[in-house]
Design a protein around this motif. Sequence first.
Motif, short mmCIF file in Angstrom:
data_model
loop_
_atom_site.label_atom_id
_atom_site.label_comp_id
_atom_site.label_asym_id
_atom_site.label_seq_id
_atom_site.Cartn_x
_atom_site.Cartn_y
_atom_site.Cartn_z
N SER A 1 0.79 -1.23 -0.10
CA SER A 1 0.10 0.13 0.12
C SER A 1 0.84 1.26 -0.01
O SER A 1 1.87 1.39 0.79
CB SER A 1 -1.05 -0.09 1.10
OG SER A 1 -1.55 1.23 1.25
N ARG A 2 0.53 2.39 -0.65
CA ARG A 2 1.16 3.47 -0.86
C ARG A 2 0.57 4.59 0.42
O ARG A 2 1.09 5.38 0.42
CB ARG A 2 1.21 4.15 -2.07
CG ARG A 2 1.95 3.23 -3.24
CD ARG A 2 2.16 4.01 -4.33
NE ARG A 2 3.33 4.86 -4.32
CZ ARG A 2 4.45 4.58 -4.93
NH1 ARG A 2 4.40 3.50 -5.51
NH2 ARG A 2 5.26 5.54 -4.46
N GLN A 3 -0.19 3.95 1.08
CA GLN A 3 -1.04 4.92 2.01
C GLN A 3 -0.13 5.05 3.08
O GLN A 3 0.33 3.97 3.71
CB GLN A 3 -2.31 4.35 2.55
CG GLN A 3 -2.98 5.23 3.39
CD GLN A 3 -4.44 4.67 3.88
OE1 GLN A 3 -4.80 3.92 3.25
NE2 GLN A 3 -4.86 5.17 4.93
N PRO A 4 0.39 6.34 3.66
CA PRO A 4 1.24 6.47 4.82
C PRO A 4 0.63 6.09 6.10
O PRO A 4 -0.44 5.97 6.16
CB PRO A 4 1.37 8.13 4.90
CG PRO A 4 0.99 8.64 3.39
CD PRO A 4 0.09 7.69 3.09
N SER B 1 0.41 2.85 6.63
CA SER B 1 -0.19 1.52 6.60
C SER B 1 0.65 0.55 6.87
O SER B 1 2.03 0.21 6.61
CB SER B 1 -0.69 1.36 5.11
OG SER B 1 -1.30 0.11 4.92
N ALA B 2 0.20 -0.60 7.80
CA ALA B 2 0.92 -1.63 8.10
C ALA B 2 0.25 -2.96 8.60
O ALA B 2 -0.94 -2.88 8.08
CB ALA B 2 1.87 -1.13 9.42
N HIS B 3 0.94 -3.96 8.73
CA HIS B 3 0.09 -5.31 9.07
C HIS B 3 0.78 -5.48 10.40
O HIS B 3 2.01 -5.79 10.68
CB HIS B 3 0.48 -6.15 7.86
CG HIS B 3 -0.52 -6.13 6.81
ND1 HIS B 3 -0.06 -5.22 5.90
CD2 HIS B 3 -1.51 -6.50 6.34
CE1 HIS B 3 -0.80 -5.15 4.95
NE2 HIS B 3 -1.81 -5.89 5.12
N HIS C 1 -3.22 -9.01 9.99
CA HIS C 1 -4.20 -7.88 9.84
C HIS C 1 -3.95 -6.43 9.77
O HIS C 1 -2.93 -5.91 10.20
CB HIS C 1 -4.96 -7.71 11.62
CG HIS C 1 -5.09 -9.18 12.10
ND1 HIS C 1 -6.34 -9.82 11.91
CD2 HIS C 1 -4.79 -9.90 12.78
CE1 HIS C 1 -6.32 -10.98 12.59
NE2 HIS C 1 -5.33 -11.07 13.14
N PRO C 2 -4.48 -6.05 8.59
CA PRO C 2 -4.07 -4.75 8.23
C PRO C 2 -4.43 -3.66 9.29
O PRO C 2 -5.34 -4.03 10.03
CB PRO C 2 -4.82 -4.46 6.86
CG PRO C 2 -5.74 -5.31 7.08
CD PRO C 2 -5.53 -6.70 7.80
N THR C 3 -3.66 -2.54 9.32
CA THR C 3 -3.99 -1.81 10.63
C THR C 3 -3.57 -0.17 9.82
O THR C 3 -2.48 -0.19 9.20
CB THR C 3 -3.26 -2.13 11.84
OG1 THR C 3 -3.72 -1.15 12.74
CG2 THR C 3 -1.71 -2.00 11.77
N GLN C 4 -3.88 0.84 10.58
CA GLN C 4 -3.26 2.34 10.37
C GLN C 4 -2.45 2.78 11.46
O GLN C 4 -2.99 2.45 12.63
CB GLN C 4 -4.52 3.12 10.04
CG GLN C 4 -4.01 4.28 9.49
CD GLN C 4 -3.52 4.61 8.30
OE1 GLN C 4 -3.69 3.67 7.31
NE2 GLN C 4 -2.33 5.23 8.13
#
Length: 64
Positions: free
Chosen positions: A25-28, A30-32, A40-43
């Motif tokens: 993901s290119r969203q700043p 964004s992590a798992h 689990h994706p997380t912000q």
Amino acid sequence: MVLARFTADTWRRLAPIAGPAPKSSRQPGSAHVVQNGTGHPTQLLLMTDAEAADWLTDLEGRES
């Protein structure tokens, strides 16, 4: 374990039981998070050290 900005090879080495690497993901921020063998994706919150310290010590802006 929290993985952000990782390659598929890094995912295979550090989280093999979590299955194939998720799409990047290119969203700043964004992590798992890998927990109990599942990714689990997380912000994440992106803060400077000073902003984090202010946030942690600001008791007026928080609910009890």
